[in-house]
Design an enzyme around this catalytic site. Sequence first.
Site, PDB file in Angstrom:
ATOM      1  N   CYS A   1      57.772  62.626  71.772  1.00  0.00           N
ATOM      2  CA  CYS A   1      56.610  62.609  72.668  1.00  0.00           C
ATOM      3  C   CYS A   1      57.035  63.177  74.021  1.00  0.00           C
ATOM      4  O   CYS A   1      58.035  62.747  74.580  1.00  0.00           O
ATOM      5  CB  CYS A   1      56.106  61.174  72.831  1.00  0.00           C
ATOM      6  SG  CYS A   1      55.056  60.981  74.287  1.00  0.00           S
TER       7      CYS A   1
ATOM      8  N   ASN B   1      64.892  73.131  71.060  1.00  0.00           N
ATOM      9  CA  ASN B   1      64.656  74.165  70.049  1.00  0.00           C
ATOM     10  C   ASN B   1      63.157  74.276  69.786  1.00  0.00           C
ATOM     11  O   ASN B   1      62.490  73.262  69.548  1.00  0.00           O
ATOM     12  CB  ASN B   1      65.366  73.804  68.737  1.00  0.00           C
ATOM     13  CG  ASN B   1      65.385  74.970  67.771  1.00  0.00           C
ATOM     14  OD1 ASN B   1      66.046  75.966  68.026  1.00  0.00           O
ATOM     15  ND2 ASN B   1      64.640  74.869  66.693  1.00  0.00           N
ATOM     16  N   GLU B   2      62.637  75.459  69.874  1.00  0.00           N
ATOM     17  CA  GLU B   2      61.238  75.729  69.521  1.00  0.00           C
ATOM     18  C   GLU B   2      60.295  74.580  69.881  1.00  0.00           C
ATOM     19  O   GLU B   2      59.672  73.957  69.011  1.00  0.00           O
ATOM     20  CB  GLU B   2      61.129  76.056  68.032  1.00  0.00           C
ATOM     21  CG  GLU B   2      61.813  77.355  67.673  1.00  0.00           C
ATOM     22  CD  GLU B   2      61.513  77.835  66.252  1.00  0.00           C
ATOM     23  OE1 GLU B   2      61.165  77.006  65.396  1.00  0.00           O
ATOM     24  OE2 GLU B   2      61.622  79.048  66.008  1.00  0.00           O
TER      25      GLU B   2
ATOM     26  N   CYS C   1      50.874  65.679  71.324  1.00  0.00           N
ATOM     27  CA  CYS C   1      50.918  64.230  71.171  1.00  0.00           C
ATOM     28  C   CYS C   1      49.695  63.623  71.855  1.00  0.00           C
ATOM     29  O   CYS C   1      49.218  64.149  72.863  1.00  0.00           O
ATOM     30  CB  CYS C   1      52.212  63.686  71.788  1.00  0.00           C
ATOM     31  SG  CYS C   1      52.394  61.896  71.582  1.00  0.00           S
TER      32      CYS C   1
ATOM     33  N   CYS D   1      50.888  59.750  76.774  1.00  0.00           N
ATOM     34  CA  CYS D   1      50.357  61.092  77.010  1.00  0.00           C
ATOM     35  C   CYS D   1      48.979  61.011  77.678  1.00  0.00           C
ATOM     36  O   CYS D   1      48.661  61.794  78.564  1.00  0.00           O
ATOM     37  CB  CYS D   1      50.299  61.894  75.708  1.00  0.00           C
ATOM     38  SG  CYS D   1      51.950  62.450  75.221  1.00  0.00           S
TER      39      CYS D   1
ATOM     40  N   GLU E   1      66.793  84.371  67.169  1.00  0.00           N
ATOM     41  CA  GLU E   1      66.880  84.112  65.725  1.00  0.00           C
ATOM     42  C   GLU E   1      66.078  85.148  64.962  1.00  0.00           C
ATOM     43  O   GLU E   1      65.047  85.632  65.439  1.00  0.00           O
ATOM     44  CB  GLU E   1      66.253  82.747  65.367  1.00  0.00           C
ATOM     45  CG  GLU E   1      66.991  81.532  65.816  1.00  0.00           C
ATOM     46  CD  GLU E   1      66.267  80.257  65.364  1.00  0.00           C
ATOM     47  OE1 GLU E   1      65.556  80.292  64.341  1.00  0.00           O
ATOM     48  OE2 GLU E   1      66.405  79.240  66.053  1.00  0.00           O
TER      49      GLU E   1
ATOM     50  N   GLU F   1      66.328  73.678  54.355  1.00  0.00           N
ATOM     51  CA  GLU F   1      66.724  75.051  54.671  1.00  0.00           C
ATOM     52  C   GLU F   1      67.862  75.567  53.795  1.00  0.00           C
ATOM     53  O   GLU F   1      68.495  76.572  54.103  1.00  0.00           O
ATOM     54  CB  GLU F   1      67.040  75.177  56.160  1.00  0.00           C
ATOM     55  CG  GLU F   1      65.734  75.188  56.957  1.00  0.00           C
ATOM     56  CD  GLU F   1      65.903  75.202  58.455  1.00  0.00           C
ATOM     57  OE1 GLU F   1      67.031  75.006  58.934  1.00  0.00           O
ATOM     58  OE2 GLU F   1      64.882  75.392  59.141  1.00  0.00           O
ATOM     59  N   LYS F   2      68.106  74.885  52.676  1.00  0.00           N
ATOM     60  CA  LYS F   2      69.245  75.308  51.838  1.00  0.00           C
ATOM     61  C   LYS F   2      68.987  76.649  51.167  1.00  0.00           C
ATOM     62  O   LYS F   2      69.922  77.313  50.738  1.00  0.00           O
ATOM     63  CB  LYS F   2      69.633  74.227  50.837  1.00  0.00           C
ATOM     64  CG  LYS F   2      68.605  73.826  49.821  1.00  0.00           C
ATOM     65  CD  LYS F   2      69.185  72.719  48.936  1.00  0.00           C
ATOM     66  CE  LYS F   2      68.177  72.140  47.966  1.00  0.00           C
ATOM     67  NZ  LYS F   2      67.017  71.499  48.627  1.00  0.00           N
ATOM     68  N   TYR F   3      67.727  77.061  51.080  1.00  0.00           N
ATOM     69  CA  TYR F   3      67.463  78.391  50.506  1.00  0.00           C
ATOM     70  C   TYR F   3      67.023  79.396  51.570  1.00  0.00           C
ATOM     71  O   TYR F   3      66.450  80.423  51.265  1.00  0.00           O
ATOM     72  CB  TYR F   3      66.447  78.284  49.362  1.00  0.00           C
ATOM     73  CG  TYR F   3      66.924  77.321  48.293  1.00  0.00           C
ATOM     74  CD1 TYR F   3      68.203  77.482  47.733  1.00  0.00           C
ATOM     75  CD2 TYR F   3      66.153  76.238  47.897  1.00  0.00           C
ATOM     76  CE1 TYR F   3      68.682  76.574  46.805  1.00  0.00           C
ATOM     77  CE2 TYR F   3      66.629  75.332  46.961  1.00  0.00           C
ATOM     78  CZ  TYR F   3      67.898  75.506  46.417  1.00  0.00           C
ATOM     79  OH  TYR F   3      68.379  74.610  45.507  1.00  0.00           O
ATOM     80  N   HIS F   4      67.230  79.045  52.836  1.00  0.00           N
ATOM     81  CA  HIS F   4      66.985  80.013  53.911  1.00  0.00           C
ATOM     82  C   HIS F   4      68.156  80.979  53.952  1.00  0.00           C
ATOM     83  O   HIS F   4      69.301  80.582  53.770  1.00  0.00           O
ATOM     84  CB  HIS F   4      66.870  79.266  55.238  1.00  0.00           C
ATOM     85  CG  HIS F   4      66.303  80.106  56.345  1.00  0.00           C
ATOM     86  ND1 HIS F   4      67.015  81.119  56.936  1.00  0.00           N
ATOM     87  CD2 HIS F   4      65.089  80.087  56.952  1.00  0.00           C
ATOM     88  CE1 HIS F   4      66.252  81.682  57.868  1.00  0.00           C
ATOM     89  NE2 HIS F   4      65.085  81.086  57.900  1.00  0.00           N
TER      90      HIS F   4
HETATM   91  C1  GLA Z   1      63.314  78.194  63.409  1.00  0.00           C
HETATM   92  C2  GLA Z   1      64.326  77.190  63.913  1.00  0.00           C
HETATM   93  C3  GLA Z   1      65.588  77.164  63.118  1.00  0.00           C
HETATM   94  C4  GLA Z   1      65.324  77.311  61.659  1.00  0.00           C
HETATM   95  C5  GLA Z   1      64.517  78.549  61.396  1.00  0.00           C
HETATM   96  C6  GLA Z   1      64.235  78.786  59.936  1.00  0.00           C
HETATM   97  O1  GLA Z   1      63.316  79.372  64.043  1.00  0.00           O
HETATM   98  O2  GLA Z   1      64.593  77.349  65.272  1.00  0.00           O
HETATM   99  O3  GLA Z   1      66.236  75.955  63.414  1.00  0.00           O
HETATM  100  O4  GLA Z   1      64.634  76.195  61.214  1.00  0.00           O
HETATM  101  O5  GLA Z   1      63.283  78.412  62.044  1.00  0.00           O
HETATM  102  O6  GLA Z   1      63.444  79.923  59.755  1.00  0.00           O
HETATM  103 ZN    ZN Z   2      52.854  61.091  73.592  1.00  0.00          ZN
END
Ligand code: GLA
Ligand code: ZN
Length: 676
Positions: A116, A150-151, A156, A161, A311, A359-362
């Site tokens: 949050c 990250n991203e 929320c 909030c 990325e 994400e094992k098949y990423h």
């Molecule tokens: C995002 C995330 C990563 C990963 C990739 C997979 O960009 O930042 O941690 O999960 O997606 O595509």
């Molecule tokens: Zn919140």
Amino acid sequence: MRWDNQVKKLPYGGDYNPEQWPEEIWDEDMALFAKAGIDTVTLNVFSWAAIQPSETEYDFSKLDKIVNLVTEHGMQIILATSTGAHPAWMAHRYPDILRVDYAGRKHKFGGRHNSCPNSPTYHKYAPLLAEKLAEHYKDQKNIIAFHISNEYGGDCYCENCEKGFRKWLKEKYGSIEAVNKAWNTTFWGHTFYDFEEIVAPNLLSEEGEWGGRCHTMFQGISLDYRRYMSDAMLDMYKMERDAIRKIVPKAAITTNLMGFYKPLDYRKWAKEMDFVSWDNYPSPTDPVEITAMCHDLMRGIKDGESFALMEQTPSVTNWLPYNALKRPGVLRLWSYQAVAHGADSVLFFQMRRSIGACEKYHGAIIDHCGHGDTRVFREASALGEELKKLGDATMTMETKAKVAVLFDWNNWWATEYSAGPSQDLNYREQVSKYYASLRKKNIDVDIVFPDSDLTGYQVVIAPVLYMVETGLDERIRAFVEKGGIFITGFFSGYVQENDLVVTGGYPGKLRDILGIWVEETDAFPQDACNHFSYHGKVYPAKLLCDLIHLEGAVALDDKGYLEDFYQGMPVVTKNEFGQGKAYYVATDSDEAFRDVFLEDILAEAGIRPLLETSKEIEVTSRENETGILYYVLNHGEKAGNFDLPVEGEELLTGETLTAGKYQIEAKDVKVIRVLK
Ligand code: GLA
Ligand code: ZN
């Protein structure tokens, strides 16, 4: 952009998670990285739980080992702060860190990007972790950037909030009367007498989803909640940034953005970031122009500064319904496409494919087979080798576009919150259509925003400029008066920044510039349309058709609409205003029309394609005082060609190219330097 500690070539590498592996594997990684020319790793993206096992303990021992290992192997580090996913113990002990979703459901521990934005626990521990990391690694010379969380994303609706929203509103409006006015709450008797009465707009209150699209009964409150959420998440970023800056004043600090990500106003975010970085994951069916536009957006939010490609997948994603492989050559082609549009790095997610969880098949540089004898590894190594040779030859150069396309997050939210005139109106798609037509003609385009400086551009296109924020009409007026060409069209100029209609006739404050009055607007479902004719050829008039009266402008189409009771009313208009011209396109037509129309505009402005090419060849340029780089990218399946008007040097092969016609193989790239 600025990397820290004197980066001398495009950083090459990406997300590396050795903590998921036994240490024996690490040496293999180092050997393979050296083979692939990997010189940069992003570490510590999701290690909060490992680093902070309890409230008072911080344990950097494993991260130290990893940092030492990559340092000994001569690599640069992008150090992430790990706050993109909170530890389970924290969620268990302090549930305020968990979000409440759009439907009002309190979440439990799980997933990521899940804290949050107004959680007191998060506010305490996230910046503290960033500070501890900065303190611990402040003398680590090979850290070239700090990567916060990250991203960021989502939203929320919890009580914290809501409280924060009331505070945000108080600061913005000063009084409850001003809020009532901004939201037009006399409608349906929604007058508020106290800030405490205001609740978050979601499924339980003003909003709902109809036809797969978010609708609201009060655009004012919903818009403000979007702005507030974007600000609240930006505050999360700022807290960590400031914590790092206190310890490492010169740190280059960023977070990885996601291109056209609707919930966050990245234009505002970019102002708080030392440099923009972003994650490029086009789906295999996305036209290359859309990827190009995302890169240009990421360059645009920081007024044209180069950015980091943080990325991309080397081969495949895991989260699409059908995860197609990047075809041979595409890893290289799309890496250069990023550079061609302003990237000063080529980074991947991820270095080694994990063995468990989603994400094992990423895709990864090192696959589950564990060795480098794979197609992807070979392609990555070849690119690594090439980038080494390229050195810094492409870095920190600028794109000098003469054409700009205007984009605005506030307008995006407002247009799509609007009840009427059409549920099919998609703002980003409308902007993309103009952008793509220009890109296909190999014209460099800047993406600009309502607060951008428009001087220096010859053409500014603002599709569906529904919301005209205070001051924007003045900037457009000045731009046209001084000789600029401005283009807009249907559903523009209707409202000010609170989504209140500017009365007196559409397109509101743009009316004098455009020399027209829009009296009514007709809407069509996808299988129906009107028609009009331009230069003797008939085109469809789809989606929306404005019924226009000329007030100084002239009609450029042949006979107006060809059907219905508004037959004969103008569709494409041009107004001479000051030394410039303002065009209005009253409907959504097809690519063939945009092509011809934009050709007329570009001819009027005297703007030519960067290079003449066969189809499916993309050309961009970046330049500095001494030279200009032409990037020639063949996205097609067949060899193509391009004309080089002057002599240049192809940087990837070192060849000198005299002026003339050249062939370029399918998926190949040329970077040609022409001296000024
Ligand atoms: C995002 C995330 C990563 C990963 C990739 C997979 O960009 O930042 O941690 O999960 O997606 O595509
Ligand atoms: Zn919140």
